[in-house]
Design a protein around this motif. Structure first.
Motif, PDB file in Angstrom:
ATOM      1  N   ARG A   1       1.031  -1.297   0.042  1.00 28.84           N
ATOM      2  CA  ARG A   1       0.075  -0.102  -0.012  1.00 28.84           C
ATOM      3  C   ARG A   1       0.924   1.230  -0.137  1.00 28.84           C
ATOM      4  NH1 ARG A   1      -5.049   0.361   3.756  1.00 28.84           N
ATOM      5  NH2 ARG A   1      -5.783  -1.133   2.350  1.00 28.84           N
ATOM      6  N   GLY A   2       1.206   1.714  -1.152  1.00 34.47           N
ATOM      7  CA  GLY A   2       2.072   2.729  -1.310  1.00 34.47           C
ATOM      8  C   GLY A   2       3.382   2.103  -0.740  1.00 34.47           C
ATOM      9  N   ARG A   3       4.337   2.861   0.053  1.00 33.51           N
ATOM     10  CA  ARG A   3       5.502   2.723   0.687  1.00 33.51           C
ATOM     11  C   ARG A   3       5.269   1.387   1.634  1.00 33.51           C
ATOM     12  NH1 ARG A   3       6.666   7.206   5.025  1.00 33.51           N
ATOM     13  NH2 ARG A   3       4.425   7.294   5.907  1.00 33.51           N
ATOM     14  N   ASN A   4       4.325   0.939   2.072  1.00 28.23           N
ATOM     15  CA  ASN A   4       4.194   0.266   3.220  1.00 28.23           C
ATOM     16  C   ASN A   4       3.839  -1.353   2.635  1.00 28.23           C
ATOM     17  OD1 ASN A   4       4.458   1.648   5.607  1.00 28.23           O
ATOM     18  ND2 ASN A   4       2.723   2.793   4.964  1.00 28.23           N
ATOM     19  N   VAL A   5       4.529  -2.254   3.189  1.00 29.55           N
ATOM     20  CA  VAL A   5       4.330  -3.644   2.852  1.00 29.55           C
ATOM     21  C   VAL A   5       3.227  -3.974   3.977  1.00 29.55           C
ATOM     22  CG1 VAL A   5       4.924  -6.073   3.245  1.00 29.55           C
ATOM     23  CG2 VAL A   5       6.478  -4.242   2.368  1.00 29.55           C
ATOM     24  N   LEU A   6       1.962  -4.554   3.581  1.00 31.24           N
ATOM     25  CA  LEU A   6       0.843  -5.028   4.298  1.00 31.24           C
ATOM     26  C   LEU A   6       0.876  -6.016   4.638  1.00 31.24           C
ATOM     27  CD1 LEU A   6      -2.157  -2.898   2.794  1.00 31.24           C
ATOM     28  CD2 LEU A   6      -0.445  -2.170   4.642  1.00 31.24           C
ATOM     29  N   PHE A   7       0.216  -6.538   5.970  1.00 31.91           N
ATOM     30  CA  PHE A   7       0.036  -8.041   6.421  1.00 31.91           C
ATOM     31  C   PHE A   7       1.632  -8.623   6.326  1.00 31.91           C
ATOM     32  CE2 PHE A   7      -4.167  -7.142   6.058  1.00 31.91           C
ATOM     33  CZ  PHE A   7      -4.627  -6.871   4.971  1.00 31.91           C
ATOM     34  N   VAL A   8       2.591  -7.963   6.944  1.00 34.61           N
ATOM     35  CA  VAL A   8       3.840  -8.315   7.022  1.00 34.61           C
ATOM     36  C   VAL A   8       3.699  -9.832   7.715  1.00 34.61           C
ATOM     37  CG1 VAL A   8       6.080  -7.960   8.125  1.00 34.61           C
ATOM     38  CG2 VAL A   8       4.949  -6.258   7.180  1.00 34.61           C
ATOM     39  N   ASP A   9       4.330 -10.641   6.926  1.00 37.16           N
ATOM     40  CA  ASP A   9       4.612 -11.965   7.703  1.00 37.16           C
ATOM     41  C   ASP A   9       6.169 -12.505   7.990  1.00 37.16           C
ATOM     42  OD1 ASP A   9       3.774 -13.681   4.335  1.00 37.16           O
ATOM     43  OD2 ASP A   9       5.516 -12.429   5.292  1.00 37.16           O
ATOM     44  N   HIS A  10       6.896 -11.810   7.529  1.00 44.23           N
ATOM     45  CA  HIS A  10       8.326 -12.062   7.937  1.00 44.23           C
ATOM     46  C   HIS A  10       9.033 -10.737   8.001  1.00 44.23           C
ATOM     47  CE1 HIS A  10       7.109 -15.676   5.983  1.00 44.23           C
ATOM     48  NE2 HIS A  10       7.727 -16.285   7.102  1.00 44.23           N
ATOM     49  N   TRP A  11      10.058 -10.526   9.223  1.00 39.60           N
ATOM     50  CA  TRP A  11      10.991  -9.380   9.408  1.00 39.60           C
ATOM     51  C   TRP A  11      12.235 -10.114   9.320  1.00 39.60           C
ATOM     52  CZ3 TRP A  11       9.270  -4.666   9.448  1.00 39.60           C
ATOM     53  CH2 TRP A  11       8.002  -4.385   9.866  1.00 39.60           C
ATOM     54  N   GLY A  12      13.047  -9.188   8.917  1.00 36.23           N
ATOM     55  CA  GLY A  12      14.700  -9.572   9.288  1.00 36.23           C
ATOM     56  C   GLY A  12      14.891  -8.929  10.379  1.00 36.23           C
ATOM     57  N   GLN A  13      16.075  -9.183  10.929  1.00 37.82           N
ATOM     58  CA  GLN A  13      16.717  -8.856  12.252  1.00 37.82           C
ATOM     59  C   GLN A  13      17.064  -7.416  12.259  1.00 37.82           C
ATOM     60  OE1 GLN A  13      18.757  -9.921  10.016  1.00 37.82           O
ATOM     61  NE2 GLN A  13      20.611  -9.051   9.847  1.00 37.82           N
ATOM     62  N   GLY A  14      17.153  -6.643  11.057  1.00 37.47           N
ATOM     63  CA  GLY A  14      17.513  -4.969  11.110  1.00 37.47           C
ATOM     64  C   GLY A  14      19.036  -5.147  10.947  1.00 37.47           C
ATOM     65  N   THR A  15      19.396  -3.792  10.414  1.00 38.20           N
ATOM     66  CA  THR A  15      20.791  -3.369  10.269  1.00 38.20           C
ATOM     67  C   THR A  15      20.679  -1.815  10.891  1.00 38.20           C
ATOM     68  OG1 THR A  15      22.524  -3.305   8.872  1.00 38.20           O
ATOM     69  CG2 THR A  15      20.630  -2.954   7.656  1.00 38.20           C
ATOM     70  N   GLN A  16      21.662  -1.427  11.265  1.00 36.42           N
ATOM     71  CA  GLN A  16      21.885   0.047  11.929  1.00 36.42           C
ATOM     72  C   GLN A  16      22.498   0.697  10.848  1.00 36.42           C
ATOM     73  OE1 GLN A  16      20.759   1.601  14.842  1.00 36.42           O
ATOM     74  NE2 GLN A  16      21.287   3.411  13.643  1.00 36.42           N
TER      75      GLN A  16
END
Length: 122
Positions: free
Chosen positions: A102-117
């Motif tokens: 939905r535009g810039r947003n992923v909707l109904f997120v089912d998986h996340w990465g761990q993140g990077t700073q």
């Protein structure tokens, strides 16, 4: 299913940085994938979303013209090329998959990465 980000670091204003997200374990290309970020004391916000079905890509207004998403389907990798970085781009960046954009947003997120700073500072 796993998402693994890499490429974060400390850079100066005006520099460039390239983040990568390797997506493993997916059996189809019928999903959306994108990037979120969360700065200290702020809510997580969508940065970019790519619809794999048709290749349509969306960006937050704050990064349009500076950030660019690309995908290597063979390597199952999503890259975020960040140019002309600003101090306000400082955040933890997360890769995520979901059902649709939905535009810039992923909707109904089912998986996340761990993140990077990513830190932009002089």
């Amino acid at each position: 299913v796993q998402l693994v980000e890499s490429g974060g670091g400390l850079v100066q204003p005006g520099d460039s940085l390239r983040l990568s997200c390797v997506a493993s374990g997916f059996t189809s290309d019928d999903y959306a994938i994108g990037w979120f970020r969360q700065a200290p004391g702020k809510e997580r916000e969508g940065v970019s979303c790519l619809h794999l079905r048709d290749g349509s890509t969306y960006y937050a207004d704050s990064v349009k013209g500076r950030f660019f998403v690309s995908r290597d389907s063979r390597k199952k990798t999503l890259a975020l090329q960040m140019n002309s970085l600003k101090a306000e781009d400082t955040a933890v960046y997360y890769c995520a998959t979901g059902n649709v954009c939905r535009g810039r947003n992923v909707l109904f997120v089912d998986h996340w990465g761990q993140g990077t700073q990513v830190t932009v500072s002089s």
